[in-house]
Design a protein around this motif. Sequence first.
Motif, PDB file in Angstrom:
ATOM      1  N   GLY A 173      55.917  24.738   4.197  1.00  0.00           N
ATOM      2  CA  GLY A 173      55.030  24.658   5.352  1.00  0.00           C
ATOM      3  C   GLY A 173      53.677  24.076   4.986  1.00  0.00           C
ATOM      4  N   SER A 174      53.143  24.470   3.836  1.00  0.00           N
ATOM      5  CA  SER A 174      51.849  23.948   3.380  1.00  0.00           C
ATOM      6  C   SER A 174      51.947  22.461   3.065  1.00  0.00           C
ATOM      7  CB  SER A 174      51.383  24.717   2.146  1.00  0.00           C
ATOM      8  OG  SER A 174      51.154  26.069   2.450  1.00  0.00           O
ATOM      9  N   ALA A 175      53.053  22.054   2.427  1.00  0.00           N
ATOM     10  CA  ALA A 175      53.245  20.640   2.112  1.00  0.00           C
ATOM     11  C   ALA A 175      53.360  19.808   3.381  1.00  0.00           C
ATOM     12  CB  ALA A 175      54.489  20.470   1.242  1.00  0.00           C
ATOM     13  N   TYR A 176      54.050  20.332   4.379  1.00  0.00           N
ATOM     14  CA  TYR A 176      54.187  19.654   5.665  1.00  0.00           C
ATOM     15  C   TYR A 176      52.818  19.469   6.310  1.00  0.00           C
ATOM     16  CZ  TYR A 176      55.669  19.015  10.554  1.00  0.00           C
ATOM     17  OH  TYR A 176      55.837  18.540  11.829  1.00  0.00           O
ATOM     18  N   PHE A 177      51.993  20.518   6.299  1.00  0.00           N
ATOM     19  CA  PHE A 177      50.657  20.454   6.894  1.00  0.00           C
ATOM     20  C   PHE A 177      49.815  19.352   6.251  1.00  0.00           C
ATOM     21  CE2 PHE A 177      46.207  21.826   6.302  1.00  0.00           C
ATOM     22  CZ  PHE A 177      45.769  21.692   7.605  1.00  0.00           C
ATOM     23  N   LYS A 178      49.937  19.176   4.948  1.00  0.00           N
ATOM     24  CA  LYS A 178      49.081  18.238   4.228  1.00  0.00           C
ATOM     25  C   LYS A 178      49.350  16.783   4.597  1.00  0.00           C
ATOM     26  CE  LYS A 178      48.355  21.273   0.255  1.00  0.00           C
ATOM     27  NZ  LYS A 178      48.651  21.513  -1.183  1.00  0.00           N
ATOM     28  N   VAL A 179      50.540  16.476   5.085  1.00  0.00           N
ATOM     29  CA  VAL A 179      50.862  15.081   5.393  1.00  0.00           C
ATOM     30  C   VAL A 179      50.963  14.813   6.890  1.00  0.00           C
ATOM     31  CG1 VAL A 179      52.041  14.734   3.200  1.00  0.00           C
ATOM     32  CG2 VAL A 179      53.374  15.446   5.193  1.00  0.00           C
ATOM     33  N   ARG A 180      50.728  15.825   7.720  1.00  0.00           N
ATOM     34  CA  ARG A 180      50.811  15.646   9.167  1.00  0.00           C
ATOM     35  C   ARG A 180      49.411  15.662   9.769  1.00  0.00           C
ATOM     36  NH1 ARG A 180      55.935  15.207  11.857  1.00  0.00           N
ATOM     37  NH2 ARG A 180      57.386  14.858  10.137  1.00  0.00           N
ATOM     38  N   PHE A 208      51.751   6.878   3.200  1.00  0.00           N
ATOM     39  CA  PHE A 208      52.887   6.412   3.999  1.00  0.00           C
ATOM     40  C   PHE A 208      54.188   7.000   3.457  1.00  0.00           C
ATOM     41  CE2 PHE A 208      56.297   3.156   4.232  1.00  0.00           C
ATOM     42  CZ  PHE A 208      56.525   3.171   5.597  1.00  0.00           C
ATOM     43  N   GLU A 209      54.363   6.977   2.146  1.00  0.00           N
ATOM     44  CA  GLU A 209      55.580   7.504   1.535  1.00  0.00           C
ATOM     45  C   GLU A 209      55.727   8.998   1.798  1.00  0.00           C
ATOM     46  OE1 GLU A 209      57.459   8.022  -2.941  1.00  0.00           O
ATOM     47  OE2 GLU A 209      56.142   6.297  -2.541  1.00  0.00           O
ATOM     48  N   LEU A 210      54.632   9.741   1.663  1.00  0.00           N
ATOM     49  CA  LEU A 210      54.678  11.176   1.920  1.00  0.00           C
ATOM     50  C   LEU A 210      54.996  11.468   3.381  1.00  0.00           C
ATOM     51  CD1 LEU A 210      51.599  12.372  -0.166  1.00  0.00           C
ATOM     52  CD2 LEU A 210      54.006  12.892  -0.642  1.00  0.00           C
ATOM     53  N   ALA A 211      54.384  10.701   4.286  1.00  0.00           N
ATOM     54  CA  ALA A 211      54.617  10.917   5.715  1.00  0.00           C
ATOM     55  C   ALA A 211      56.076  10.658   6.081  1.00  0.00           C
ATOM     56  CB  ALA A 211      53.685  10.031   6.535  1.00  0.00           C
TER      57      ALA A 211
END
Length: 310
Positions: free
Chosen positions: A25-32, A244-247
């Motif tokens: 969830g934290s990783a998702y937040f960082k790229v959104r 871009f890659e992370l997103a």
Amino acid sequence: MSHTIPAPTLPLTEKTFSSYNKEQGSAYFKVRPDYHPTLYQFVVDQHTSTGGQFDTLVDVGCGPGLAARALGPRFASVIGLDPSEGMIETARSLGGVTSTSDPIRFERSSAEELGGVKDSSVDLITAANAAHWFDMEGFWPAAARVLKPGGTVALWTSGDIHAHPSMPNSAAIQATFETYQATHLEPYYVPGNRLTRATYRTLPLPWTLSQPVEEFEESSFVRKDWEADEPFFVGESQLSMDIFELAISSGSAQVRWHQAHPDLVGTERDLVKILRGEVERLLHEAGVEKGKEFVRGAVLGAVLIFKKKL
């Protein structure tokens, strides 16, 4: 002695994000990125145009809590709901306050249950890039139950990825995006992904269900489609290749591809690495220097507004 209360068993229609732990969830937040203030203002303006009040907001499928925190200072009470324990833990860790300085409540619940929300108590329900994961046959009756008469439901989606027309070699890059989706991700799409790709044009609406939810007025329905130059997200529209890659990697279909090919994740055979390499090649072909590559995205999303009858 402390006791751990087990999380409730929830009916899930989405299997990827709903299984996230706090780290995911934290990783998702960082790229959104968060949604642009003009999008939030559009929702607020639509809400107030018919006399909507600012007592209670419920953000459904809240994820890490972006919309709940952004709109929270306008409402006296705010509840964020999500079926994912990891997303709720992330949202709680990030916090947020209401107009009365009370903390935002983040609770685990499905969109079909809207657990812990009192009947006829809610002024505005939002779902930011989430409604495509709901069972709409269950969500619409639940929304009608908890909304006050005259209350509002606002659903929005960012839709598919598009290369902005101003980007060097944009037509070729857009074709690459489309080939990538059709060739590689198509087997990993679920119905929710197709709803977003159609920018909710095929989303089940209260009056199109097998058992219509008559509390919502079709005559007051509003749909706004975003144009390429209208800001949908905050921040730079021009992304570095790393971001871009992370997103791209955070998209649900891509997550499912990674889950199916764990041995390829992060290697040169990773689909995201291949896509990045092709975009970089096309940028170089257009004269962009190595090391200065970027992606400028165009978000062609939509916001849908529904009103409960008075």
